[in-house]
Design an enzyme around this catalytic site. Structure first.
Site, short mmCIF file in Angstrom:
data_model
loop_
_atom_site.label_atom_id
_atom_site.label_comp_id
_atom_site.label_asym_id
_atom_site.label_seq_id
_atom_site.Cartn_x
_atom_site.Cartn_y
_atom_site.Cartn_z
N GLU A 245 0.83 -1.21 0.00
CA GLU A 245 0.00 0.00 0.00
C GLU A 245 0.87 1.27 0.00
OE1 GLU A 245 -3.38 2.05 2.92
OE2 GLU A 245 -1.95 0.58 3.69
N LYS B 111 -9.36 3.38 -3.02
CA LYS B 111 -9.89 2.88 -1.75
C LYS B 111 -11.24 3.53 -1.49
CE LYS B 111 -8.57 2.09 3.09
NZ LYS B 111 -7.54 2.31 4.11
N CYS C 72 -5.68 -2.11 2.58
CA CYS C 72 -5.47 -2.03 4.03
C CYS C 72 -6.65 -2.62 4.78
CB CYS C 72 -5.18 -0.58 4.44
SG CYS C 72 -4.61 -0.40 6.15
#
Length: 527
Positions: free
Chosen positions: A288, A352, A405
């Protein structure tokens, strides 16, 4: 046993409060990396006996008994979440001069908020309370509902849901495929609480029989599913995936002073020859936000990636994407994933969707900003949530479902797009939390998403735990926490549009209804 339960029921004041906190805190020992599974067979009976000591008429919504039960559940939850989430404070200590003041908010404040859900569970259970097996059925159903609510209320934070404690190893993970995480949470609480019946006797035979049946079914289904042959055929493609784990200290990433060296380290690990003359990787994964600059504004970096990749290879990397706004307005920033081919072209991308509160954005920013509360990640305005999650479609008919994540901790992030996915890809950076229980807990949750969906999970973390997990929660191969290097792993991935995945929430509803029915029947005196 009756004498012990009686003394616990009669506790009052600080002794009662302290035991409730300790019972919850003990339960956290069942979480990774400790995995003291049996501790919950002590923790929950203690809590049940404390609940037995709550006075008042449970059928009166405004009664003192319901308020006392809520407070008791809150104390239990506070102990559980403080003991299970204390490591969150490690992220604040990376920039202690700026964020150390917020340490009590992370270590005590968040657990205090999360404990409200367990307070709700205790109050709801108290409404159906009786002196037999029904009370543990009521408690189990209430905890399942509380964990479900915790998954979406105020953006949700279902970290360390009680069901995870019942699924430490693959043979104990398979039941989640049937009842889901929240159904597992409810059934686990029922089994954990069953020993409390040894003291009160009423419903003892029924309660222990049901608990034993659930344990037998849990292990039996696990053995059965693990022994099923994996589906193979012409619709599956074998690939070699290289997981790159640079193990860059988070303090170095925050300083942002040697960005070229960080980038070059990733390229060097990508270019390593396969070990023992093995097959070169088809797919290379970086963690990430690993590229320390805006990639699309740096064509030289894309060229360096193209020079490093061999023909036919694809790199998937976490990065930051920027989007220009109207004149005078700052750009928007997105936590993103890019798929880049050997020509240095971005062939797929996604953002995200489920941002991390206080890490990537500040909820109620205008109000909390006046109190000096800021993002841990210093970007103007923080990150912006993506509008939708895009499947990463790769050459050869492979589709990867991206979760960045902590998005992977949410069962409800498994949207219909997953039906076309060959695997789940999860890139993360757990270096924020150092050598604490945090990365181990995160990894367990990733394994459970694999079992729920029947999809392999390709997980790449800056400092670990990086691994490929098969669709039954087994670790194929990977790298331990804080290891540095690259690992090549071979796996078979299903080609797009050949899916059998379906998400069914009705089984959790059925579990809840059955438990509440047992609670009502017991309340009426039939069992």
């Amino acid at each position: 046993m009756e004498r012990v339960a009686g003394r616990i029921m009669l506790l009052d004041g600080w002794r009662r409060a302290l035991l409730a906190i300790l019972a919850g805190a003990m339960g956290a020992l069942a979480l990774p990396p400790f995995g003291v599974f049996g501790i919950l067979f002590l923790s929950f009976p203690l809590f049940v006996w404390l609940m037995d000591g709550v006075g008042g008429d449970p059928r009166r919504l405004g009664s003192r008994g319901l308020r006392s039960a809520f407070f008791l559940g809150w104390l239990f939850g506070f102990g559980y979440f403080v003991a299970g989430l204390w490591w969150l404070g490690a992220a604040l200590l990376l920039e202690a001069d700026e964020f150390a003041w917020a340490l009590p908010l992370a270590v005590l404040g968040l657990p205090a908020v999360l404990a409200l859900f367990y307070g709700f569970a205790a109050a709801l259970a108290r409404f159906f309370w009786s002196d037999g097996v029904g009370r543990i059925a009521a408690l189990a159903a209430a905890f399942g509902l509380a964990e479900w609510l915790r998954s979406f209320v105020a953006t949700g934070f279902p970290w360390n849901a009680m069901g995870y404690t019942a699924m430490p190893v693959p043979v104990m993970m398979q039941s989640v495929r049937i009842v889901g995480l929240f159904g597992m949470s409810a059934l686990a609480v029922f089994v954990y609480s069953a020993p409390a019946l040894l003291a009160t006797r009423r419903g003892l035979r029924l309660g222990l029989s049901l608990a034993s049946l659930l344990v037998f079914a849990h292990f039996g289904y696990g053995v059965y599913r693990l022994n099923l042959d994996d589906v193979a055929g012409s619709d599956r493609r074998e690939m070699t995936v290289r997981l790159v784990q640079p193990a860059i200290d988070q303090s170095v990433k925050l300083q942002n002073s040697d960005r070229v060296a960080v980038f070059e380290k990733h390229l060097r690990l990508t270019a390593l020859p396969p070990k023992d003359g093995g097959k070169r990787p088809d797919l290379v994964i970086w963690p990430e936000t690993t590229i320390p600059f805006i990639l699309t504004e740096n064509p030289d970096a894309l060229q360096r990636i193209a020079q490093t990749l061999q023909e036919g290879q694809v790199l998937i990397t976490g990065t930051v994407r920027s989007e220009e706004q109207a004149a005078g307005e700052p750009p928007r920033y997105y936590n993103s994933i890019y798929a880049i081919d050997h020509h240095g072209q971005i062939i797929a991308a996604t953002d995200k969707v489920h941002l991390t509160p206080f890490g990537e954005y500040v909820p109620f920013e205008r109000l909390l900003g006046k109190l000096g509360i800021e993002n841990l990640i210093a970007l103007p305005g923080g990150f912006t949530a993506g509008a939708r999650r895009n499947l990463l479609s790769l050459p050869g008919g492979i589709g990867l479902y991206p979760l960045i994540c902590y998005e992977i901790i949410f069962p409800n992030e498994m949207t219909p797009e997953l039906s076309g996915a060959s695997a789940i890809i999860n890139v993360t950076n757990d270096a924020w939390f150092g050598n604490t229980p945090g990365p181990y807990q995160h990894f367990l949750q990733a394994r459970l998403r694999a079992v729920e969906t029947g999809r392999p999970v390709i997980r790449d973390a800056n400092n670990g735990i990086s691994a490929i997990i098969d669709g039954k929660g087994r670790v194929v191969s990977g790298m331990r926490l804080n290891a540095e290097g690259a690992e090549d792993i071979s796996l078979k991935l299903q080609i797009l549009n050949k899916s059998d995945y379906s998400h069914d929430g009705y089984n959790f509803l059925m579990v809840t209804c059955l438990l509440l029915s047992l609670a009502v029947i017991s309340r009426l005196g039939f069992v």
